[in-house]
Write a protein that holds these residues in place. Structure first.
Motif, PDB file in Angstrom:
ATOM      1  N   LEU A 194     -49.521 -21.310 -20.598  1.00  0.00           N
ATOM      2  CA  LEU A 194     -49.052 -20.084 -21.242  1.00  0.00           C
ATOM      3  C   LEU A 194     -50.060 -19.593 -22.282  1.00  0.00           C
ATOM      4  CD1 LEU A 194     -45.272 -20.984 -21.646  1.00  0.00           C
ATOM      5  CD2 LEU A 194     -46.240 -19.268 -20.110  1.00  0.00           C
ATOM      6  N   ARG A 195     -50.567 -20.508 -23.066  1.00  0.00           N
ATOM      7  CA  ARG A 195     -51.549 -20.108 -24.081  1.00  0.00           C
ATOM      8  C   ARG A 195     -52.816 -19.535 -23.450  1.00  0.00           C
ATOM      9  NH1 ARG A 195     -49.731 -25.083 -26.869  1.00  0.00           N
ATOM     10  NH2 ARG A 195     -48.465 -24.412 -28.650  1.00  0.00           N
ATOM     11  N   SER A 196     -53.195 -20.068 -22.276  1.00  0.00           N
ATOM     12  CA  SER A 196     -54.385 -19.551 -21.598  1.00  0.00           C
ATOM     13  C   SER A 196     -54.205 -18.110 -21.158  1.00  0.00           C
ATOM     14  CB  SER A 196     -54.718 -20.427 -20.380  1.00  0.00           C
ATOM     15  OG  SER A 196     -53.774 -20.248 -19.334  1.00  0.00           O
ATOM     16  N   ARG A 197     -52.952 -17.667 -21.071  1.00  0.00           N
ATOM     17  CA  ARG A 197     -52.645 -16.280 -20.713  1.00  0.00           C
ATOM     18  C   ARG A 197     -52.406 -15.422 -21.949  1.00  0.00           C
ATOM     19  NH1 ARG A 197     -47.631 -16.966 -16.780  1.00  0.00           N
ATOM     20  NH2 ARG A 197     -47.656 -14.679 -16.976  1.00  0.00           N
ATOM     21  N   GLY A 198     -52.637 -15.992 -23.123  1.00  0.00           N
ATOM     22  CA  GLY A 198     -52.439 -15.249 -24.357  1.00  0.00           C
ATOM     23  C   GLY A 198     -51.000 -15.154 -24.800  1.00  0.00           C
ATOM     24  N   ILE A 199     -50.141 -16.031 -24.271  1.00  0.00           N
ATOM     25  CA  ILE A 199     -48.723 -16.017 -24.614  1.00  0.00           C
ATOM     26  C   ILE A 199     -48.464 -17.063 -25.699  1.00  0.00           C
ATOM     27  CG2 ILE A 199     -46.376 -16.375 -23.757  1.00  0.00           C
ATOM     28  CD1 ILE A 199     -47.399 -15.540 -20.981  1.00  0.00           C
ATOM     29  N   PRO A 200     -47.987 -16.667 -26.868  1.00  0.00           N
ATOM     30  CA  PRO A 200     -47.724 -17.628 -27.951  1.00  0.00           C
ATOM     31  C   PRO A 200     -46.662 -18.652 -27.538  1.00  0.00           C
ATOM     32  CG  PRO A 200     -47.691 -15.373 -28.770  1.00  0.00           C
ATOM     33  CD  PRO A 200     -47.691 -15.285 -27.281  1.00  0.00           C
ATOM     34  N   VAL A 201     -46.846 -19.889 -27.980  1.00  0.00           N
ATOM     35  CA  VAL A 201     -45.916 -20.966 -27.665  1.00  0.00           C
ATOM     36  C   VAL A 201     -45.572 -21.712 -28.939  1.00  0.00           C
ATOM     37  CG1 VAL A 201     -45.574 -23.119 -26.391  1.00  0.00           C
ATOM     38  CG2 VAL A 201     -46.860 -21.239 -25.338  1.00  0.00           C
ATOM     39  N   GLU A 202     -44.309 -22.043 -29.104  1.00  0.00           N
ATOM     40  CA  GLU A 202     -43.889 -22.838 -30.246  1.00  0.00           C
ATOM     41  C   GLU A 202     -42.882 -23.883 -29.793  1.00  0.00           C
ATOM     42  OE1 GLU A 202     -41.548 -20.741 -33.132  1.00  0.00           O
ATOM     43  OE2 GLU A 202     -40.771 -19.329 -31.636  1.00  0.00           O
ATOM     44  N   GLY A 203     -42.886 -25.018 -30.461  1.00  0.00           N
ATOM     45  CA  GLY A 203     -41.897 -26.048 -30.175  1.00  0.00           C
ATOM     46  C   GLY A 203     -40.591 -25.736 -30.877  1.00  0.00           C
ATOM     47  N   HIS A 204     -39.488 -26.079 -30.220  1.00  0.00           N
ATOM     48  CA  HIS A 204     -38.170 -25.776 -30.788  1.00  0.00           C
ATOM     49  C   HIS A 204     -37.454 -27.022 -31.310  1.00  0.00           C
ATOM     50  CE1 HIS A 204     -38.356 -21.618 -29.298  1.00  0.00           C
ATOM     51  NE2 HIS A 204     -38.938 -22.136 -28.221  1.00  0.00           N
ATOM     52  N   ARG A 205     -38.110 -28.180 -31.176  1.00  0.00           N
ATOM     53  CA  ARG A 205     -37.569 -29.440 -31.685  1.00  0.00           C
ATOM     54  C   ARG A 205     -36.170 -29.735 -31.156  1.00  0.00           C
ATOM     55  NH1 ARG A 205     -42.106 -31.837 -32.572  1.00  0.00           N
ATOM     56  NH2 ARG A 205     -43.480 -30.605 -33.915  1.00  0.00           N
ATOM     57  N   CYS A 206     -35.978 -29.412 -29.893  1.00  0.00           N
ATOM     58  CA  CYS A 206     -34.703 -29.723 -29.244  1.00  0.00           C
ATOM     59  C   CYS A 206     -34.953 -29.914 -27.759  1.00  0.00           C
ATOM     60  CB  CYS A 206     -33.667 -28.620 -29.478  1.00  0.00           C
ATOM     61  SG  CYS A 206     -34.088 -27.033 -28.732  1.00  0.00           S
ATOM     62  N   SER A 207     -33.973 -30.376 -27.051  1.00  0.00           N
ATOM     63  CA  SER A 207     -34.096 -30.578 -25.611  1.00  0.00           C
ATOM     64  C   SER A 207     -33.987 -29.251 -24.873  1.00  0.00           C
ATOM     65  CB  SER A 207     -32.993 -31.515 -25.123  1.00  0.00           C
ATOM     66  OG  SER A 207     -31.736 -30.850 -25.184  1.00  0.00           O
ATOM     67  N   PRO A 208     -34.441 -29.204 -23.613  1.00  0.00           N
ATOM     68  CA  PRO A 208     -34.263 -27.977 -22.833  1.00  0.00           C
ATOM     69  C   PRO A 208     -32.804 -27.548 -22.720  1.00  0.00           C
ATOM     70  CG  PRO A 208     -35.913 -29.346 -21.801  1.00  0.00           C
ATOM     71  CD  PRO A 208     -35.328 -30.164 -22.917  1.00  0.00           C
ATOM     72  N   VAL A 209     -31.881 -28.510 -22.560  1.00  0.00           N
ATOM     73  CA  VAL A 209     -30.464 -28.158 -22.462  1.00  0.00           C
ATOM     74  C   VAL A 209     -29.979 -27.532 -23.765  1.00  0.00           C
ATOM     75  CG1 VAL A 209     -28.121 -29.100 -22.264  1.00  0.00           C
ATOM     76  CG2 VAL A 209     -29.895 -29.831 -20.660  1.00  0.00           C
ATOM     77  N   ALA A 210     -30.349 -28.129 -24.899  1.00  0.00           N
ATOM     78  CA  ALA A 210     -29.952 -27.562 -26.190  1.00  0.00           C
ATOM     79  C   ALA A 210     -30.577 -26.183 -26.390  1.00  0.00           C
ATOM     80  CB  ALA A 210     -30.358 -28.509 -27.321  1.00  0.00           C
ATOM     81  N   TYR A 211     -31.794 -26.018 -25.933  1.00  0.00           N
ATOM     82  CA  TYR A 211     -32.495 -24.736 -26.079  1.00  0.00           C
ATOM     83  C   TYR A 211     -31.774 -23.613 -25.332  1.00  0.00           C
ATOM     84  CZ  TYR A 211     -36.226 -21.270 -25.440  1.00  0.00           C
ATOM     85  OH  TYR A 211     -36.952 -20.108 -25.399  1.00  0.00           O
TER      86      TYR A 211
END
Length: 363
Positions: A194-211
């Motif tokens: 994603l970053r290689s495409r110029g899309i910002p990425v951030e961690g959410h400090r939770c599981s995918p289900v919680a997200y």
């Protein structure tokens, strides 16, 4: 009880009558891509990119032909209800034209926040077209694809749209360790891509289900596909949301994702149905093989691919068992369904809502 007049009588020696099977997750629009594509890219992200390339090179006519072939293949295996997730809409057309039963979840994509409006316009246009094909046995849903292809605003927009339009939701979630790394830490191969495409990425400090729970996507009836990388806290979230799980054990094994904690789901009362995923992951769309891979045999296997699948889709009042008042969805297996699912029994007759859709012999 005497037979009704003018109704044909079919007899199958040494065979067993069964409820029609329920495939809780597949991609029949990819039927034409079977035959080895899964082995060409062992790394999951590269495999996804390869499938995307193959889809981009496919004509609309070829997609429709693939969908028709996929539906007929399912019927030949005793499957009478199909939960399709796709982007082209061709499986909806095929099921409508052939008189099949199922639900088609229209996918939404857009990992860049700036894409949200355009992605929603595309989704709403597709849903409008697909709804024209809906029948009492064929319905439409939406599928915000996965955390690595859908931004937070798009998840929220799709969820709001689904609530407003009373549409069911399905999504791929907690499938791989790479997905968990993306959501929790903003790291790993998906984050790098994603970053290689110029899309910002951030961690959410939770599981995918919680997200996805935080994004409003989990609700009563949401179908969560795969759910491999989950823990008890995730299971509790799924239970509280009254969501269901589509378990695809052979696909999970093919891609090296691990095993879904099905026992935890069942103990928590989370409905779990079996799905085959696509032919490019598993080769053949064989629900008996999925049951075998899930460690199920005999009556437990049969129940998993009939009534439990129907419950996962919210259709247990209509299909999944042979009862008065339910739809006439059934299959005839010969020889009699064995104590173990493999080799898969031969299907000599498949009926959807009282209509014969597959038959190879009768006396």
């Amino acid at each position: 009880m005497p037979s009704p007049r003018s109704v044909p009588s079919l007899h199958f020696a040494d065979a067993e009558l069964s409820p029609g099977l329920v495939n809780c997750h597949t991609h029949l629009e990819l039927t034409h891509l079977g035959g080895g594509a899964k082995h060409q890219e062992p790394e999951f992200l590269k495999w996804i990119r390869r499938i995307r390339e193959l889809k981009d090179a496919t004509s609309a006519e070829a997609f429709y032909e693939a969908a028709v072939a996929g539906v007929r293949d399912c019927w030949a295996r005793g499957v009478t209800c199909i939960a399709e997730t796709g982007s082209t809409g061709v499986v909806m057309r095929a099921l409508h034209d052939l008189g099949g039963r199922g639900i088609v979840y229209q996918e939404a994509f857009g990992p860049d926040r700036a894409q949200c409006s355009a992605s929603m316009q595309e989704l709403e246009k597709a849903i409008l077209q697909l709804r024209r094909l809906a029948t009492s046995q064929l319905s439409v849903g939406v599928s915000p694809h996965a955390p690595y292809t859908v931004s937070a605003p798009l998840y929220e927009a799709v969820a709001a749209f689904a609530r407003r339009e009373k549409l069911p939701i399905a999504l791929h979630v907690a499938e791989s360790k790479a997905e968990t790394a993306l959501v929790h830490d903003g790291a790993g191969p998906f984050a790098d891509a994603l970053r290689s495409r110029g899309i910002p990425v951030e961690g959410h400090r939770c599981s995918p289900v919680a997200y996805v729970m935080q994004r409003g996507v989990l609700r009563s009836g949401t179908l969560c596909i795969h759910c491999v990388q989950v823990d008890k806290a995730d299971v509790d979230l799924l239970r509280s949301a009254e969501a269901a799980v589509a378990h695809c054990p052979r696909s999970n094994a093919t891609h090296g994702h691990g095993r879904s904690p099905v026992d935890l789901f069942r103990k928590a009362g989370v409905p779990v149905g079996l799905g085959t995923d696509s032919v490019v992951s598993v080769g053949e769309l064989d629900l008996w093989a999925e049951a075998e891979a899930a460690g199920l045999r005999g009556e437990a296997a049969l129940r998993a691919i009939t009534m439990e699948g129907a419950r996962a889709l919210g259709w247990e009042s209509e299909i999944g068992s042979l009862e008065v008042g339910k739809a006439g969805d059934l299959a005839v297996f010969s020889p009699t369904v064995p104590d173990r699912p493999l080799p898969s029994p031969t299907v000599v007759l498949t009926v959807v809502s009282g209509k014969i859709v597959h038959q190879i012999s009768a006396t």
